[in-house]
Design an enzyme around this catalytic site. Structure first.
Site, short mmCIF file in Angstrom:
data_model
loop_
_atom_site.label_atom_id
_atom_site.label_comp_id
_atom_site.label_asym_id
_atom_site.label_seq_id
_atom_site.Cartn_x
_atom_site.Cartn_y
_atom_site.Cartn_z
N GLU A 109 -5.27 -3.36 7.90
CA GLU A 109 -5.86 -2.61 9.02
C GLU A 109 -6.70 -1.50 8.39
OE1 GLU A 109 -3.11 -4.29 12.16
OE2 GLU A 109 -4.56 -2.70 12.49
N CYS B 290 -8.94 5.74 12.99
CA CYS B 290 -9.69 4.54 12.60
C CYS B 290 -10.65 4.15 13.71
CB CYS B 290 -8.73 3.40 12.29
SG CYS B 290 -7.56 3.09 13.60
P1 NAD Z 1 -6.05 5.05 1.60
O1 NAD Z 1 -6.65 3.70 1.45
O2 NAD Z 1 -6.53 6.13 0.73
O3 NAD Z 1 -4.46 5.01 1.43
C1 NAD Z 1 -3.63 4.25 2.27
C2 NAD Z 1 -2.30 4.02 1.57
O4 NAD Z 1 -2.50 3.18 0.43
C3 NAD Z 1 -1.61 5.28 1.07
O5 NAD Z 1 -0.23 5.17 1.31
C4 NAD Z 1 -1.93 5.25 -0.43
O6 NAD Z 1 -1.00 5.94 -1.22
C5 NAD Z 1 -1.88 3.76 -0.70
N1 NAD Z 1 -2.62 3.30 -1.89
C6 NAD Z 1 -3.73 3.86 -2.47
N2 NAD Z 1 -4.14 3.11 -3.51
C7 NAD Z 1 -3.28 2.06 -3.61
C8 NAD Z 1 -3.18 0.94 -4.48
N3 NAD Z 1 -4.05 0.74 -5.46
N4 NAD Z 1 -2.17 0.05 -4.28
C9 NAD Z 1 -1.28 0.23 -3.28
N5 NAD Z 1 -1.32 1.28 -2.42
C10 NAD Z 1 -2.31 2.18 -2.58
O7 NAD Z 1 -6.28 5.43 3.14
P2 NAD Z 1 -5.89 6.77 3.89
O8 NAD Z 1 -6.79 7.86 3.45
O9 NAD Z 1 -4.43 7.00 3.83
O10 NAD Z 1 -6.23 6.39 5.40
C11 NAD Z 1 -7.49 6.51 5.97
C12 NAD Z 1 -8.09 5.14 6.17
O11 NAD Z 1 -7.22 4.33 6.95
C13 NAD Z 1 -9.39 5.20 6.97
O12 NAD Z 1 -10.32 4.32 6.41
C14 NAD Z 1 -8.95 4.71 8.36
O13 NAD Z 1 -9.99 4.20 9.15
C15 NAD Z 1 -7.93 3.71 8.00
N6 NAD Z 1 -7.04 3.44 9.14
C16 NAD Z 1 -7.12 2.23 9.76
C17 NAD Z 1 -6.31 1.97 10.86
C18 NAD Z 1 -6.38 0.65 11.59
O14 NAD Z 1 -5.49 0.40 12.40
N7 NAD Z 1 -7.38 -0.17 11.38
C19 NAD Z 1 -5.40 2.95 11.29
C20 NAD Z 1 -5.34 4.15 10.62
C21 NAD Z 1 -6.16 4.39 9.53
#
Ligand code: NAD
Length: 456
Positions: free
Chosen positions: A228, A262
């Site tokens: 997502e 998002c």
């Molecule tokens: P992010 O991608 O920076 O991190 C998300 C999660 O992934 C965190 O828990 C982080 O620690 C982990 N992570 C980071 N690198 C990783 C790796 N290499 N392997 C495994 N895990 C890893 O995103 P964020 O800043 O936490 O969230 C914001 C983003 O999420 C925005 O792009 C937003 O649009 C999206 N989002 C989407 C939805 C949806 O339902 N489509 C909902 C909420 C947020």
């Protein structure tokens, strides 16, 4: 790992991060725990989730304040989020029995043949979560995953760790066994280490770049992947609307949670004949937003969760200005401590500008003039993302024609920034793979077993 308050940069707490060794231990524990959990009667699994719902409801204020302290969401919005989670839990509880019921798809006594489909849990799954709505995006995964008999290794975002630990605590109080839901604490590196385990699935909410890394890591173990991801969600405002009401609604869609949703409205296209009036009303709404301490009930714009995002917003504003955009308000950080950025409205924007192409994830919006529906539609679909898109018009037929052509998982008529537990939440293109919520968001945690029964 230090937990930092984004409103004033004070350290709230230090927590111990997981290591490869602790993650391996947790995986082993979950593997054994899942086998037992899958055999627990559904009524007991449901009772535990219902108890969790009660605890959330009772402790809404405390939980909201904790969330605000670590990620800066205005406290009224934080409490709304906890409250909104209750309806999602209700949906899952209401539909879980029918999804789990085995289904006989063919029965022929003459041939002594019966064909039936049963549903089994995937096993041990990772729930790697974003920080912007930890109750929503986490709960969309762990609630149906637990109800369907999976064990969950839950990695909250490093920006919502205390909330993740509070959720864990409440689940345990509610009766979810400690070897069935296990938190994994840390940054992205810890998330990457988690994916080295032979999991049965990873359910990820986060950004597109991380989503790609998750898919690559998951491919090595050939586990189920659900992503997502982000969006660049557009709204088209037709000339026949109540301009003031739509300006207010779309400003809220763009700036709620500081634009860190998002499905935040990230681009607005307005019919040329009402453009000036729309912008005037929109600016009136934005000027009325109260910024400041997120713990104040009246605050609408708090700090951004991540300091690094301030630079991205500054870069988008500089790029837009260099290419001819006009900044009607904001455009820069606020002075003082904390990750505050002024609510920013840009006009004279084009699709050559990053602000109309890349996810901003902050209090910034571009408003572009269009001459007709065809131009609006072409611009709305001119994106690598495909999470939501919407139209405001009094004409239902016109709206539905446009919605049918929008390349997005969710489409809106006269609303925006909206999620329903009854409807699938899914993205296209760089917005993701798979769906949460709705019945599809329960089925996704199951694998079918095909029963070929010949009673000879
Ligand atoms: P992010 O991608 O920076 O991190 C998300 C999660 O992934 C965190 O828990 C982080 O620690 C982990 N992570 C980071 N690198 C990783 C790796 N290499 N392997 C495994 N895990 C890893 O995103 P964020 O800043 O936490 O969230 C914001 C983003 O999420 C925005 O792009 C937003 O649009 C999206 N989002 C989407 C939805 C949806 O339902 N489509 C909902 C909420 C947020």
């Amino acid at each position: 790992m230090k937990i930092i308050n984004p409103a004033n940069h004070t350290v709230i707490k230090e927590v111990e991060e997981d290591t490869s060794a602790t993650i391996q231990e947790k995986f082993k524990l979950a593997k054994a725990g899942q086998k037992k959990w899958a055999k627990v009667p559904l009524s007991e699994r449901k009772a535990a989730i219902l108890k969790f719902r009660t605890l959330l409801s009772e402790q809404k204020t405390r939980l909201g304040e904790l969330l605000t302290s670590e990620m800066g969401k205005p406290v009224s919005q934080a409490k709304n989020e906890v409250n909104g989670t209750l309806g999602r839990i209700d949906f899952f509880l209401e539909h879980i029995d029918s999804v789990l019921n085995p289904q006989t798809v063919f029965a022929d006594a003459a041939q002594y043949l019966n064909e039936t489909i049963s549903q089994e849990p995937l096993g041990v799954i990772a729930n790697i979560s974003a920080w912007n709505y930890p109750y929503f995006v986490g709960g969309n995964v762990f609630v149906p995953a637990l109800l369907t008999g999976n064990a969950v290794l839950y990695k909250p975002s490093e920006f919502a760790t205390l909330t993740g630990l509070a959720i864990t605590d409440l689940l345990y109080q509610a009766g979810i066994p400690k070897d069935v839901f296990i938190p994994v604490i840390g940054t992205g590196q810890v998330g990457a280490q988690l994916l080295e385990q032979p999991l049965n699935g990873v359910f990820f909410t986060g950004s597109y770049p991380t989503g790609v890394k998750i898919a690559q890591a998951a491919a090595k173990q050939l586990m189920k992947v659900q992503l997502e991801l982000g969006g660049k969600d557009p709204i088209y405002v037709c000339e026949d609307v109540n301009v003031q009401a739509v300006a207010e609604a779309t400003a809220d869609g763009a700036f709620y949670n500081n634009g860190q949703s998002c499905c935040s409205v990230e681009r607005i296209y307005v019919h040329a004949s009402i453009f000036d009036s729309f912008v005037e009303h929109f600016m009136g709404t934005v000027r009325g937003f109260q910024s400041g301490d997120p713990m104040n009930e009246k605050t609408y714009i708090g700090p951004l969760t991540r300091a690094a995002q301030l630079e991205i917003l500054e870069r988008q504003v500089a790029d837009a200005k260099a290419k001819g955009a006009t900044v009607l308000s904001g455009g820069k950080r606020m002075s003082g401590a904390g990750n505050y950025f002024e609510p920013t409205v840009l006009v004279n924007v084009t699709h050559q500008m990053e602000v109309m192409r890349e996810e901003s994830f902050g209090p910034i919006i571009g408003i572009q003039k269009v001459s007709n529906d065809a131009e609006a539609l072409a611009l709305m679909n001119d994106t690598v993302y495909g999470l939501t898109a919407g139209v405001y018009t009094k004409n239902e037929q016109r709206a539905k024609q446009l919605m049918a052509e929008m390349n997005a998982g969710s489409v809106y008529w006269n609303c925006c920034d909206r999620v329903s537990p009854r409807l699938p939440w899914s993205g296209r293109g760089h917005s993701g793979i798979g769906a949460t919520l709705s019945v599809a968001g329960i089925q996704t945690f199951l694998q079918p077993k095909a029963w070929h029964l010949k009673n000879v």
